[in-house]
Scaffold this motif. Structure first.
Motif, mmCIF file in Angstrom:
data_model
loop_
_atom_site.group_PDB
_atom_site.id
_atom_site.type_symbol
_atom_site.label_atom_id
_atom_site.label_comp_id
_atom_site.label_asym_id
_atom_site.label_seq_id
_atom_site.Cartn_x
_atom_site.Cartn_y
_atom_site.Cartn_z
ATOM 1 N N ARG A 60 0.824 -1.216 0.000
ATOM 2 C CA ARG A 60 0.000 0.000 0.000
ATOM 3 C C ARG A 60 0.855 1.261 0.000
ATOM 4 O O ARG A 60 0.332 2.360 -0.247
ATOM 5 C CB ARG A 60 -0.932 -0.009 1.216
ATOM 6 C CG ARG A 60 -1.995 -1.107 1.173
ATOM 7 C CD ARG A 60 -2.818 -1.137 2.435
ATOM 8 N NE ARG A 60 -2.012 -1.502 3.604
ATOM 9 C CZ ARG A 60 -2.483 -1.569 4.851
ATOM 10 N NH1 ARG A 60 -3.768 -1.278 5.082
ATOM 11 N NH2 ARG A 60 -1.700 -1.920 5.854
ATOM 12 N N PHE A 61 2.153 1.116 0.227
ATOM 13 C CA PHE A 61 3.073 2.251 0.124
ATOM 14 C C PHE A 61 3.826 2.103 -1.199
ATOM 15 O O PHE A 61 4.692 1.246 -1.355
ATOM 16 C CB PHE A 61 4.037 2.278 1.313
ATOM 17 C CG PHE A 61 3.335 2.460 2.633
ATOM 18 C CD1 PHE A 61 2.760 3.677 2.955
ATOM 19 C CD2 PHE A 61 3.242 1.411 3.546
ATOM 20 C CE1 PHE A 61 2.102 3.854 4.171
ATOM 21 C CE2 PHE A 61 2.591 1.578 4.751
ATOM 22 C CZ PHE A 61 2.010 2.800 5.068
ATOM 23 N N SER A 62 3.479 2.946 -2.157
ATOM 24 C CA SER A 62 3.845 2.731 -3.559
ATOM 25 C C SER A 62 4.992 3.634 -4.025
ATOM 26 O O SER A 62 4.969 4.845 -3.815
ATOM 27 C CB SER A 62 2.617 2.968 -4.434
ATOM 28 O OG SER A 62 2.963 3.085 -5.791
ATOM 29 N N ALA A 66 4.662 7.537 -6.127
ATOM 30 C CA ALA A 66 5.562 8.635 -5.760
ATOM 31 C C ALA A 66 6.261 9.229 -6.969
ATOM 32 O O ALA A 66 6.828 10.326 -6.872
ATOM 33 C CB ALA A 66 6.601 8.131 -4.749
ATOM 34 N N ALA A 67 6.242 8.533 -8.112
ATOM 35 C CA ALA A 67 6.896 9.032 -9.318
ATOM 36 C C ALA A 67 5.968 9.866 -10.198
ATOM 37 O O ALA A 67 6.405 10.425 -11.201
ATOM 38 C CB ALA A 67 7.453 7.856 -10.129
ATOM 39 N N MET A 87 8.986 1.722 -9.737
ATOM 40 C CA MET A 87 7.951 0.787 -10.168
ATOM 41 C C MET A 87 7.460 -0.080 -9.019
ATOM 42 O O MET A 87 8.204 -0.358 -8.078
ATOM 43 C CB MET A 87 8.491 -0.136 -11.266
ATOM 44 C CG MET A 87 8.747 0.518 -12.598
ATOM 45 S SD MET A 87 9.371 -0.686 -13.800
ATOM 46 C CE MET A 87 9.412 0.345 -15.286
ATOM 47 N N ASP A 88 6.232 -0.518 -9.123
ATOM 48 C CA ASP A 88 5.660 -1.539 -8.251
ATOM 49 C C ASP A 88 5.479 -2.801 -9.088
ATOM 50 O O ASP A 88 5.462 -2.739 -10.324
ATOM 51 C CB ASP A 88 4.290 -1.096 -7.716
ATOM 52 C CG ASP A 88 4.361 0.196 -6.902
ATOM 53 O OD1 ASP A 88 5.388 0.426 -6.250
ATOM 54 O OD2 ASP A 88 3.376 0.963 -6.942
ATOM 55 N N THR A 293 -1.414 4.435 -1.138
ATOM 56 C CA THR A 293 -2.470 4.279 -2.148
ATOM 57 C C THR A 293 -3.851 4.175 -1.514
ATOM 58 O O THR A 293 -4.864 4.200 -2.210
ATOM 59 C CB THR A 293 -2.217 3.028 -3.005
ATOM 60 O OG1 THR A 293 -2.119 1.883 -2.144
ATOM 61 C CG2 THR A 293 -0.940 3.177 -3.810
ATOM 62 N N GLU A 294 -3.881 4.029 -0.188
ATOM 63 C CA GLU A 294 -5.137 4.046 0.563
ATOM 64 C C GLU A 294 -4.803 4.479 1.989
ATOM 65 O O GLU A 294 -3.638 4.587 2.361
ATOM 66 C CB GLU A 294 -5.801 2.670 0.566
ATOM 67 C CG GLU A 294 -4.951 1.558 1.164
ATOM 68 C CD GLU A 294 -5.631 0.197 1.076
ATOM 69 O OE1 GLU A 294 -6.200 -0.228 2.103
ATOM 70 O OE2 GLU A 294 -5.584 -0.429 -0.001
ATOM 71 N N ASP A 295 -5.830 4.763 2.775
ATOM 72 C CA ASP A 295 -5.599 5.136 4.169
ATOM 73 C C ASP A 295 -4.967 3.963 4.923
ATOM 74 O O ASP A 295 -5.444 2.825 4.827
ATOM 75 C CB ASP A 295 -6.913 5.533 4.849
ATOM 76 C CG ASP A 295 -7.485 6.829 4.290
ATOM 77 O OD1 ASP A 295 -6.838 7.431 3.411
ATOM 78 O OD2 ASP A 295 -8.577 7.226 4.745
#
Length: 398
Positions: A60-62, A66-67, A87-88, A293-295
């Protein structure tokens, strides 16, 4: 949202390669704290080992989020979304597979003769020249540059050019966004021209040639990704290792008894290298920004979707709850679960290579120069103003 309580970041260290007092205070009282970057953007700074591990491994931490051009960031320009560092999965997995074998332990071990010979030649030249000598110029920078050039198939003779571009790209406030953008374009153009030359006249089995073959075989690697991958591997392949080696050498110079003990007992070098990795403060931010990407609840704080999160690896490596006497440099430390190479899908591809270079360099340095000592007062040493702090020089005598 009121961000008036955001702390200015990065922090100012009280001395050369020392940790700013804010790190320990935040680990104690605000392990997930709002900070304001030099760009004016804000984000959450994560300082404890447990929480940093969570950020590094929780999808969830992307990195990809961030790019994006509108994402909060710490440096003047957004990261190139075609970089494997931005990238993810599954895009990250696709590129990772292309080079993972080349960075595996078996293949990296094949580089040992190159690492040993390069180190020996550097120290031969240092001994022949006689004291004093600048350890950064003689060993800490040339060794990782030479090795990554050998692995990638990049001409070592071009090192001044691409090292200059890398320094501008990694600068923090000392260059304008236009200069950073120009350096990024210059090094990309350089790699693109090198790739074209290798296509015209294939020679050798270097890593760039492997990536070119993958591109030609249609393995879902665009031309832009190929060039950016080459740039990323080149810069990441030497910059941090160079800084860490210089940092570690300084820590040993501060402790002549430890240096002498390693000369007598070289079997202790492996543990010393792990402690050098843990103790390194080369990265002023200690990590790479992700965007939620979400709470997500993290360390007692609710991180909202779209907010930046910075996992501070340098702080996690000083966490008093994980490391006994965490602020002491202990080259004989046995329990050392540091996060210097990250964790999760973005665990450093070059970890095996970095360990090899650091181990060989420290082994040869302490064996050949057991009486090594600083040639100037430490107050005269300076650092580059960049995301990765390099000692500009490390004069030594013997």
């Amino acid at each position: 949202m009121d961000h008036s309580d955001a702390l200015p970041f990065p922090f100012t260290a009280p001395g050369l390669l020392e940790m700013a007092p804010e790190w320990a205070e935040l680990r104690r009282s605000r392990p997930v704290a709002r900070v304001r970057f030099v760009t004016g953007d804000t984000g959450w700074l994560v300082t404890r080992h447990e929480d940093v591990r969570t950020v590094l491994t929780d999808p969830r931490f992307s990195r990809a989020a961030a790019a994006r051009p509108d994402a909060p960031r710490m440096r003047p320009l957004a990261a190139d979304g075609a970089s494997i560092l931005a990238m993810d999965p599954p895009e990250h997995t696709r590129l990772h597979k292309l080079v993972a074998r080349a960075f595996g332990k078996k293949h990296i071990e094949r580089l040992r003769p190159c690492v040993e010979q390069t180190t020996a030649s550097a120290l031969d030249a240092m001994e022949k020249q006689g004291p004093p000598a600048d350890l950064v110029a003689v060993l800490c920078m040339p060794l990782p540059v030479a090795v990554i050039c050998q692995l990638l198939g990049v001409p070592y003779a071009d090192r001044e050019r691409f090292c200059h571009w890398a320094d501008v790209m990694l600068s923090l406030g000392s260059h304008t966004p236009e200069q950073v953008r120009g350096a990024r374009a210059d090094i990309a153009r350089y790699l693109a021209e090198l790739i074209e030359a290798k296509r015209r006249e294939p020679a050798g089995e270097d890593l760039l040639a492997t990536l070119i073959d993958a591109r030609e075989a249609g393995e879902s690697l665009s031309e832009h990704e190929l060039v950016v991958f080459g740039v990323t591997l080149l810069i990441a392949g030497y910059h941090t290792t160079s800084s860490t080696l210089a940092n570690g050498a300084l820590q040993l110079l501060r402790r002549p008894e430890a240096l002498a003990r390693l000369a007598r007992h070289p079997e202790g070098v492996a543990a010393a290298v792990e402690e050098i990795l843990r103790f390194s403060t080369a990265g002023v931010n200690g990590g790479t920004i992700r965007v939620a990407t979400e709470d997500v609840e993290l360390g007692g704080v609710l991180v909202r979707a779209g907010e930046a999160v910075l996992p501070a690896i340098t702080s996690a490596n000083r966490d008093e709850h994980v490391f006994a006497d965490a602020d002491a440099f202990d080259p004989g430390r046995e329990d050392n679960p540091h996060l210097a190479f990250g964790l999760g899908v973005h665990y450093c591809l070059g970890s095996q290579l970095a360990r090899l270079e650091l181990t060989v360099a420290v082994e040869q340095l302490v064996r050949r120069f057991p009486g090594l000592r600083p040639a100037v007062p430490e107050e005269e040493l300076t650092l580059t103003p960049a995301v990765i702090r390099n000692l500009t020089a490390l004069p030594v005598t013997w």
